[in-house]
Write an enzyme that holds these catalytic residues in place. Structure first.
Site, PDB file in Angstrom:
ATOM      1  N   GLY A 242       0.829  -1.207   0.000  1.00 48.08           N
ATOM      2  CA  GLY A 242       0.000   0.000   0.000  1.00 48.08           C
ATOM      3  C   GLY A 242       0.856   1.246   0.000  1.00 48.08           C
ATOM      4  CG  HIS A 243       3.269   2.326   3.325  1.00 44.95           C
ATOM      5  ND1 HIS A 243       3.982   2.138   4.490  1.00 44.95           N
ATOM      6  CD2 HIS A 243       2.013   2.671   3.718  1.00 44.95           C
ATOM      7  CE1 HIS A 243       3.201   2.357   5.533  1.00 44.95           C
ATOM      8  NE2 HIS A 243       1.994   2.674   5.085  1.00 44.95           N
ATOM      9  CG  ASP A 244       5.747  -0.174  -4.036  1.00 45.66           C
ATOM     10  OD1 ASP A 244       5.465   0.345  -5.128  1.00 45.66           O
ATOM     11  OD2 ASP A 244       6.824  -0.761  -3.832  1.00 45.66           O
TER      12      ASP A 244
END
Length: 738
Positions: A242-244
């Site tokens: 998700g952070h990616d």
């Protein structure tokens, strides 16, 4: 004397605000519309465009006086407070900050035109914003800035083989698609109270939506609901990818570019003279049984950084994605050349690491004095492709494993191909690591989230030797609803305890997550690193529902363990900040039944949750997307309900077919060979854990599934039963052409 000075400050600010409003309405009354003008707003807007930008620039410029008043007041976020941890997690990059002033000017110009030409003539909000959204900015100062972001991008020959770090030139026809520091995509038109920027229920006398914190406490249940089938690796992997794919920065002050705080340091609302336009703090009810013990009535929330609209037009506010929009390892490598260079050793294709007292490699240490370090004691602050590497130990462990994986592969490729230089080793290693991340996500993690049957029907993965599923007509841009109100479902899966496990999977110790936010000392103590790795593959996750652990709802960003912030409340508020339409509206576009009353939710959501929703919301159409979506019963063979299933699959389908460099595409110049692709398809997270732990020797084949002796038993890491990627197929002779 102090009181007198405060009165003087207040008078100065009050006079300033009055002067701005007087100028605003003076301009509105000037150049009244003729009757024929009212029939074609587009022409009217175009004629008044330059004037609106001049007035908007003046408003934003005069805001500097207000911001300087805040700055000189001494109102700053305390270094070790929960609000500081929040600020670090949403810190904007220099490039993002440089683009945001123009976005604010565009918002102000849109508001000016709306007030002048729509409100006065009682034109409906929807019609007005649609007309505004057709007004191109080309030929203006704002148009020049917007063109630099979305239009003036040149792609060189290298982009045919390797990814650009910022995501640009993935699509050679539309190079800005997927680029970092660009706006999110909309599945539904933005829903703002004024059609442009104001949060729903905050203007025009509308009844304000319930406090996000009140919703959180009303829905909370006293017991945690464990998912006995899936491990914490499901949750932490979800955070990692998700952070990616998305990183939404918070706004800084428009002119002086310093961070904003929206509550006093003792948790009270700010006086109006210090309340920045980017503030949208969450009201903590006086009946709150947790925060009232600490005399907290205000939870800090700074509105997300606005972005120029991709069409380079006026219109409703869009938010910025600071990461590239692809699943491309940006959490490891960063989304800019400058960030990547700060992480590379520049020899052997390796990434920089720090050696800790146990002799193992960890992410490089960051300067403790930097604003991005949120520290209380003498703990470590890591530097990585994503600022959120330091959020909590389990996520830090996953970052560490993949930095080690990169260096392990780079060392092996350097041995196989001693004629490769640093750049080639880095690019080929990065390409392999990204492929591993994509393969694990699409073949092992995502089918569990969506359900295997649904996944197989809606997400295309190539299983043929010569199949290219890439489609350059599909836009890869991450949707605002996916990033803001769908992905946060993962937070419901987080456990409040970190289990530390021995090799036989007996619990060695349990530590509380609330005591370790942004504190990395746990990773380097004794054998705790490996214990956390085993815990990820053993400890059950929480079910996806409206029940959250107290670490999430009471202690997020805590440095002291006394109290922190409520992450669920922040996610609800962010949805409103971004103008995300309600849960009911998303059921409609997902071709699901559209409830007209709370009674219509029966069979979709449990009766107990429906009762609590009725208690806090006035009508069913008010229910926030994230609240309704996670409250739904999970579908058979899936971990989520139908609304989340719809939004998540829409994004991951795009992220696959709109990515020219996706690992299983076979028709591109940078595609893997048949033998290489065969090896990539052997990638699995169990092998990552085995190969990159300090001394992990036993692991089950499927780390997303709780181990059991029959279907998912523990295997020795040396056994080939846990597949490994054979890198020998990347060996080439010196005269081979790449």
């Amino acid at each position: 004397m102090m009181i007198t000075m405060r009165k003087v400050q207040f008078c100065i600010v009050f006079y300033f605000l009055c002067e701005v409003n007087a100028l605003f309405y003076k301009k509105i009354s000037h150049q009244d519309l003729t009757e024929e003008d009212t029939t074609n707003f587009t022409d009217v807007f175009i004629r008044d465009l330059e004037n609106s930008i001049v007035i908007a620039e003046d408003q934003v410029h005069k805001l500097a006086t207000f911001e300087m008043n805040i700055q000189t007041s001494g109102l700053r976020t305390e270094r070790v407070s929960p609000s500081h941890g929040q600020m670090v997690d949403f810190l904007p990059s220099d490039e993002a900050i440089n683009n945001t002033k123009s976005a604010f000017i565009a918002i102000k110009a849109s508001q000016y035109l709306t007030s002048k030409h729509c409100s006065r003539l009682s034109v409906k909000k929807k019609e007005c914003t649609e007309q505004l959204s057709s007004i191109k900015l080309f030929g203006t100062k704002l148009g020049e800035v917007c063109s630099d972001i979305y239009k003036n991008i040149k792609c060189d020959a290298n982009t045919t083989k390797y990814r650009n770090l910022d995501g640009s030139c993935n699509n050679l026809k539309t190079p800005f698609w997927g680029r970092s520091n660009t706006a999110y995509r909309r599945l539904l038109k933005a829903d703002y109270d004024d059609g442009l920027y104001a949060l729903c229920g905050t203007t025009n006398g509308g009844k304000e939506l319930p406090s996000a914190r009140l919703i959180s406490t009303t829905l909370a249940e006293p017991t945690e609901m464990l998912d006995f089938s899936h491990t914490q690796a499901m949750a932490i992997w979800g955070l990692f990818i998700g952070h990616d794919m998305s990183y939404t920065p918070a706004s800084n002050m428009v002119n002086i570019k310093t961070p904003i705080t929206c509550c006093t340091n003792d948790g009270r609302p700010l006086p109006p003279r210090y309340n920045h336009i980017s503030c949208a703090p969450i009201t903590i009810p006086h009946t709150d049984i947790f925060y009232n013990k600490f005399f907290q009535s205000c939870m800090n929330y700074v509105r997300s950084l606005p972005a120029m609209r991709p069409e380079c037009t006026l219109g409703p506010t869009e938010q910025m994605n600071q990461a590239s929009h692809f699943l491309d390892g940006s959490v490891i490598y960063g989304s800019t050349e400058a960030k990547a260079k700060s992480l590379r050793s520049m020899w052997g294709g390796r990434l920089i690491t720090s050696m800790q007292k146990n002799g193992a490699e960890y992410p490089p240490l960051s300067d403790r004095n930097k604003i991005a370090c949120h520290l209380l004691n003498n703990s470590n602050c890591y530097n990585a492709g994503d600022m959120r590497v330091n959020s909590h130990p389990q996520l830090s462990v996953l970052h560490t494993l993949f930095i080690r994986e990169h260096n392990r592969i780079a060392d092996t490729l350097a041995t196989l191909n001693n004629h490769w230089d640093d750049e080639l080793l880095f690019q080929e290693t990065k390409k392999i690591v990204i492929a591993e991340i994509q393969h694990i996500t699409y073949t092992q993690w995502l089918p569990r989230i969506l359900g295997k049957k649904y996944f197989a029907h809606h997400i295309k993965i190539s299983h043929l030797e010569s199949e290219d599923l890439y489609n350059d007509q599909v836009e890869p841009t991450v949707s605002n609803s996916f990033a803001t109100a769908a992905l946060p479902f993962i937070n419901s899966m987080l456990d409040g305890e970190i289990g530390l496990y021995l090799e036989d999977r007996n619990v060695m110790d349990i530590t509380q997550l609330k005591n370790h936010f942004t504190q990395q000392s746990l990773l380097t103590e004794n054998t705790y690193f490996d214990s956390i790795v085993r815990g990820l593959a053993t400890q059950s996750s929480q079910k996806i529902d409206t029940t959250f652990s107290e670490a999430v709802t009471h202690y997020w960003y805590s440095s002291s363990g006394n109290f922190g912030m409520d992450l669920f409340s922040l996610d609800i508020q962010r949805g409103r900040d971004h103008g995300i339409p309600s849960y009911v509206n998303f059921r409609k576009i997902c071709n699901l039944t559209e409830p007209n009353s709370f009674k219509d939710l029966r069979g979709i959501i449990s009766q107990g949750v429906i009762t609590r929703l009725e208690k806090v919301y006035r009508k069913v159409n008010d229910v926030d997307l994230i609240v309704g979506a996670i409250a739904e019963h999970p579908l058979k063979d899936a971990m989520v309900g139908p609304t989340l299933q719809c939004i998540i699959s829409e994004q991951f389908s795009r992220s696959r077919i709109a990515d020219r460099f996706f690992y299983d595409n076979t028709g591109q110049s940078g595609s893997f060979s048949k033998a290489q692709l065969e090896q990539i398809r052997r990638s699995n997270l169990a092998r990552i854990f085995c190969d990159n732990g300090n001394n992990v020797t036993w692991m089950q084949k499927d780390v997303f599934q709780v181990p059991d002796e029959i279907r998912n038993n523990l295997l020795n890491c040396r056994e080939t039963a846990i597949p490994f990627v054979n890198l020998s197929v990347w060996k080439e002779e010196k005269d081979d052409e790449r």
